[in-house]
Design an enzyme around this catalytic site. Sequence first.
Site, PDB file in Angstrom:
ATOM      1  CB  CYS A   2      15.549  36.020  42.922  1.00  0.00           C
ATOM      2  SG  CYS A   2      15.171  37.771  43.058  1.00  0.00           S
ATOM      3  NE  ARG A  27      20.140  32.488  41.307  1.00  0.00           N
ATOM      4  CZ  ARG A  27      20.740  32.778  40.171  1.00  0.00           C
ATOM      5  NH1 ARG A  27      21.926  32.267  39.932  1.00  0.00           N
ATOM      6  NH2 ARG A  27      20.178  33.541  39.270  1.00  0.00           N
ATOM      7  CD1 TRP A  74      19.903  41.252  44.051  1.00  0.00           C
ATOM      8  CD2 TRP A  74      20.619  40.795  46.097  1.00  0.00           C
ATOM      9  NE1 TRP A  74      20.941  42.089  44.332  1.00  0.00           N
ATOM     10  CE2 TRP A  74      21.404  41.842  45.565  1.00  0.00           C
ATOM     11  CE3 TRP A  74      20.900  40.334  47.397  1.00  0.00           C
ATOM     12  CZ2 TRP A  74      22.438  42.438  46.281  1.00  0.00           C
ATOM     13  CZ3 TRP A  74      21.923  40.925  48.096  1.00  0.00           C
ATOM     14  CH2 TRP A  74      22.684  41.962  47.541  1.00  0.00           C
ATOM     15  CG  ASN A  98      16.505  35.666  38.821  1.00  0.00           C
ATOM     16  OD1 ASN A  98      16.804  36.772  39.248  1.00  0.00           O
ATOM     17  ND2 ASN A  98      17.367  34.865  38.239  1.00  0.00           N
ATOM     18  N   GLY A  99      14.528  38.458  37.882  1.00  0.00           N
ATOM     19  CA  GLY A  99      14.756  39.342  36.739  1.00  0.00           C
ATOM     20  C   GLY A  99      14.059  40.668  36.957  1.00  0.00           C
ATOM     21  CD  GLU A 480      39.204  48.446  41.579  1.00  0.00           C
ATOM     22  OE1 GLU A 480      39.398  49.268  42.475  1.00  0.00           O
ATOM     23  OE2 GLU A 480      38.603  47.364  41.765  1.00  0.00           O
ATOM     24  CE  LYS A 484      39.455  44.346  43.598  1.00  0.00           C
ATOM     25  NZ  LYS A 484      38.617  45.528  43.571  1.00  0.00           N
ATOM     26  CD  GLU A 487      40.591  44.555  47.564  1.00  0.00           C
ATOM     27  OE1 GLU A 487      39.657  44.617  48.348  1.00  0.00           O
ATOM     28  OE2 GLU A 487      40.457  44.574  46.322  1.00  0.00           O
ATOM     29  CG  HIS A 503      56.387  64.905  38.180  1.00  0.00           C
ATOM     30  ND1 HIS A 503      57.106  66.037  37.890  1.00  0.00           N
ATOM     31  CD2 HIS A 503      55.468  64.777  37.187  1.00  0.00           C
ATOM     32  CE1 HIS A 503      56.648  66.594  36.786  1.00  0.00           C
ATOM     33  NE2 HIS A 503      55.646  65.846  36.335  1.00  0.00           N
ATOM     34  CE  LYS A 602      31.368  42.008  48.561  1.00  0.00           C
ATOM     35  NZ  LYS A 602      32.371  42.362  47.560  1.00  0.00           N
TER      36      LYS A 602
END
Length: 607
Positions: A2, A27, A74, A98-99, A480, A484, A487, A503, A602
Amino acid sequence: MCGIVGYVGPQQATPILIAGLRRLEYRGYDSAGIAVVGPRGTQVLRCQGKLAGLEAMIAREPPEGTLGIGHTRWATHGRPSEANAHPHKAGGVSVIHNGIIENYLPLRARLQAAGRKFASETDTEIVAHLIDEALLAGAPSLVEALRVALRQVHGAYALVAISEKHPGQIVAAKNASPLVVGLGQGETFLASDVPAMLEHTREVIFLDEGDVVAVTAEGATLSDLDGKPLARPVRTITWDAAQAEKGGYPHFMLKEIFEQPRAIADTLRGRLLLEAHDADLEGFEIDPRGLRRVLLLACGTSYHAGLIGKFLIEGAARIPCEVDLASEFRYRDPVVGPEDLVIVISQSGETADTLAAVKEARARGARVLAISNVVDSAIPRASNGVLYTHAGPEIGVASTKCFTAQLAALALIAIHMGRRSGQLGPEAATKLVGELALTPTKMTEALEGLGDLKQLAREYRYARDFLFIGRGTNYPIALEGALKLKEISYIHAEGYAAGEMKHGPIALIDDGVPVVVLAPRGPGYEKVLSNLAEVRARNGHIIGIGTQGDAQLAGLCDRVLSIPDAPAALQPFLTVLPLQLMSYAIAVAKGNDVDQPRNLAKSVTVE
Ligand code: F6R
């Protein structure tokens, strides 16, 4: 994650708080609020949604006063709503946070038994009550009342409190969540991050773990939890506001790569039970004994997390797992029913294909557990239960910290299921839980050791194709790594199971095709080295990802990127890091828009 701001000085607090919150919106942005102390007492205004909603409320009834606190949220505990927005009030005390307060449930029960009423579902509100309780019990100052409260809570926090009965001061404390004091001329600021105060001052104090601070217009007095005075250096910030928002990093993606140890620690906090060698899924109980299988459904990077989840869950609980692309599952008349547990993984919680897969699975009677980073988003709402990752908002379009936070959530599920299936005995559980707890520290060590990879990026930026190969838990990491690179650098890349090279894909190798070989020490190591030799024999350029100090691997590769040793099940947390950094460095070397690559969004809310 946050955003927090505080102001005390000669100016009206409200516009300063709002401008600060605007700078911290990256945030979190699901609700916002301020509390301002002035001639009319404490005025609290809160609003669900983005800051613009709060600004409209303020325009209608502007709070007056020269001291105030503000928050952009958040959500972690309690859905985004006005009631759960900060500040939270108890008596004359207002608090922002925040936490995560890990032990808020027993504390809440104790406070309720003492007759206290709660207006929200948050963990934060208990802190307002604890401070108010301490003041009523005779704490000699607001800062001492904060200390009394802090001695009762466990978890991560940046906490800021004000009290109507203690005008002219703001008190705050930090443990594992950031908090900065800004020193102006006759005015003082508090914030989670420097961009919130850069318009007013560049002289700041970064608080350290366990610091407590009392702030007035004249400055800040620091102490520890026992009240012992502390001195911290005053630093002068040279970044501009945009740089500061990215924490001094040139792109959000790089900042998010380096945030991963924190994201993992936050996702494990309060859920990884070290002493009980178990994992708490926050109320979602899984009894593996009645299960036919587990189905993991997701798209893109989250699908790769699912592939690793299969290793983790099968390894710990010995329950068969299948992994499917959500976009395929929903259209193939899937065999799924009440005897299956479906785990859906979605960072955004909004991906249309994954949401449709949830509906399909539920319609056929399966129980669905969501893993998501966005509280109260569509997929958690449509599921039977949810385990949130606590990575904080991910701004870079290419997912990094949400991916490893998903792995942490899957590891928790695996431990939980393993313990309940009887397949993960106390000794193995102790080992796995202990290793998982060490993972954030190992990730920090890996990131610090890897450097910026600029030289490597210069060498490989003109490559037309890239191959990534790995075995076991590192096969999904090969996929992955390739994703990346595609992208953000727009280089064609493929990930393969190393044993598959002969193969077919080995036909692609000729002079200079870069092949990234995931070869950390562990099961399959010798086999990967054989696959590496096959590539070498055909003059491929080899970039090895290996365990620190592995001279044998170094002798076989053109470049080696090293990571700390880890058990095979947890290696993906580490082996993905050099691949993220390499893709980033190559994209930067090519001059690409790293945070917003072409053609991508996103959250993918279309089919
Ligand atoms: C890649 C990436 C995407 C997402 C995919 C699913 O870096 O971010 O592949 O993983 O679009 O998104 P979520 O996890 O939001 O469902």
